[in-house]
Write a protein that holds these residues in place. Structure first.
Motif, PDB file in Angstrom:
ATOM      1  N   TYR A   1      -1.400  -1.102  -2.522  1.00  0.00           N
ATOM      2  CA  TYR A   1      -1.579  -0.490  -1.197  1.00  0.00           C
ATOM      3  C   TYR A   1      -0.671  -1.180  -0.172  1.00  0.00           C
ATOM      4  O   TYR A   1      -0.011  -0.521   0.632  1.00  0.00           O
ATOM      5  N   LEU A   2      -0.636  -2.507  -0.201  1.00  0.00           N
ATOM      6  CA  LEU A   2       0.218  -3.244   0.732  1.00  0.00           C
ATOM      7  C   LEU A   2       1.694  -2.943   0.496  1.00  0.00           C
ATOM      8  O   LEU A   2       2.481  -2.906   1.445  1.00  0.00           O
ATOM      9  N   ASP A   3       2.061  -2.682  -0.762  1.00  0.00           N
ATOM     10  CA  ASP A   3       3.438  -2.258  -1.043  1.00  0.00           C
ATOM     11  C   ASP A   3       3.735  -0.916  -0.367  1.00  0.00           C
ATOM     12  O   ASP A   3       4.811  -0.724   0.195  1.00  0.00           O
ATOM     13  N   TYR A   4       2.769   0.006  -0.424  1.00  0.00           N
ATOM     14  CA  TYR A   4       2.944   1.304   0.240  1.00  0.00           C
ATOM     15  C   TYR A   4       3.072   1.133   1.752  1.00  0.00           C
ATOM     16  O   TYR A   4       3.874   1.804   2.401  1.00  0.00           O
ATOM     17  N   VAL A   5       2.274   0.239   2.313  1.00  0.00           N
ATOM     18  CA  VAL A   5       2.350  -0.024   3.752  1.00  0.00           C
ATOM     19  C   VAL A   5       3.730  -0.551   4.110  1.00  0.00           C
ATOM     20  O   VAL A   5       4.360  -0.086   5.068  1.00  0.00           O
ATOM     21  N   ALA A   6       4.221  -1.499   3.339  1.00  0.00           N
ATOM     22  CA  ALA A   6       5.553  -2.066   3.598  1.00  0.00           C
ATOM     23  C   ALA A   6       6.629  -0.985   3.476  1.00  0.00           C
ATOM     24  O   ALA A   6       7.551  -0.912   4.298  1.00  0.00           O
ATOM     25  N   GLU A   7       6.499  -0.132   2.472  1.00  0.00           N
ATOM     26  CA  GLU A   7       7.459   0.959   2.286  1.00  0.00           C
ATOM     27  C   GLU A   7       7.422   1.918   3.476  1.00  0.00           C
ATOM     28  O   GLU A   7       8.460   2.344   3.983  1.00  0.00           O
ATOM     29  N   PHE A   8       6.218   2.242   3.938  1.00  0.00           N
ATOM     30  CA  PHE A   8       6.063   3.146   5.079  1.00  0.00           C
ATOM     31  C   PHE A   8       6.708   2.552   6.329  1.00  0.00           C
ATOM     32  O   PHE A   8       7.376   3.243   7.088  1.00  0.00           O
TER      33      PHE A   8
END
Length: 146
Positions: free
Chosen positions: A4-11
């Motif tokens: 999830y934190l990877d998705y946040v960073a990507e966003f």
């Protein structure tokens, strides 16, 4: 959680153009076209309203407080309330009713002078954090009904 934190960073790395290209199905202006602001879009809820909403949501279901504070612990609830009040203050909202509620706890419910609610409530509830928090929420409802 890490995914999830990877998705946040990507966003967070998306360009303004890429953000604007994300379909927006809700009412109102697409968020990507709005200028960011520290001013809340909606008037924040006073602390007592939030506590009464929590009380209503948890009902009589044991452990349901965890939906709001994670591990059910009086210190976590006190931190939740303090953090919420800080956010209200940073948004420029005065929350005088909660200060009156705290005075009422001292005057009408014999909370020791200078003490905050967690420790005395925990003591009265035999160390049961959930019962101590429910006691606070019950007093919030009683205060509001007066």
């Amino acid at each position: 959680m890490l995914k999830y934190l990877d998705y946040v960073a990507e966003f967070r790395e998306l360009s303004p153009e890429a953000l604007a290209a994300i379909p927006w199905y809700s009412q109102g202006q697409h968020p990507a076209t709005m200028t960011p602001s520290w001013v809340p879009a909606h008037r924040p809820k006073p602390t007592l309203d939030l506590l009464l909403e929590i009380r209503r949501e948890i009902g009589d279901v044991p452990g349901r407080l965890g939906l709001f504070i994670g591990t059910v612990d009086v210190r976590r609830m006190a931190g939740f309330i303090d953090g919420y009040r800080l956010c209200l203050a940073l948004a420029g909202t005065r929350d005088e009713e909660y200060a009156r509620f705290e005075r009422w706890l001292h005057e009408a419910k014999a909370l020791p002078p200078g003490a905050e609610w967690p420790q005395p409530f925990l003591q009265v509830c035999g160390g049961d954090s959930e019962q101590a928090i429910r006691r606070l929420l019950g007093f919030a409802a009683e205060f509001r009904s007066n």
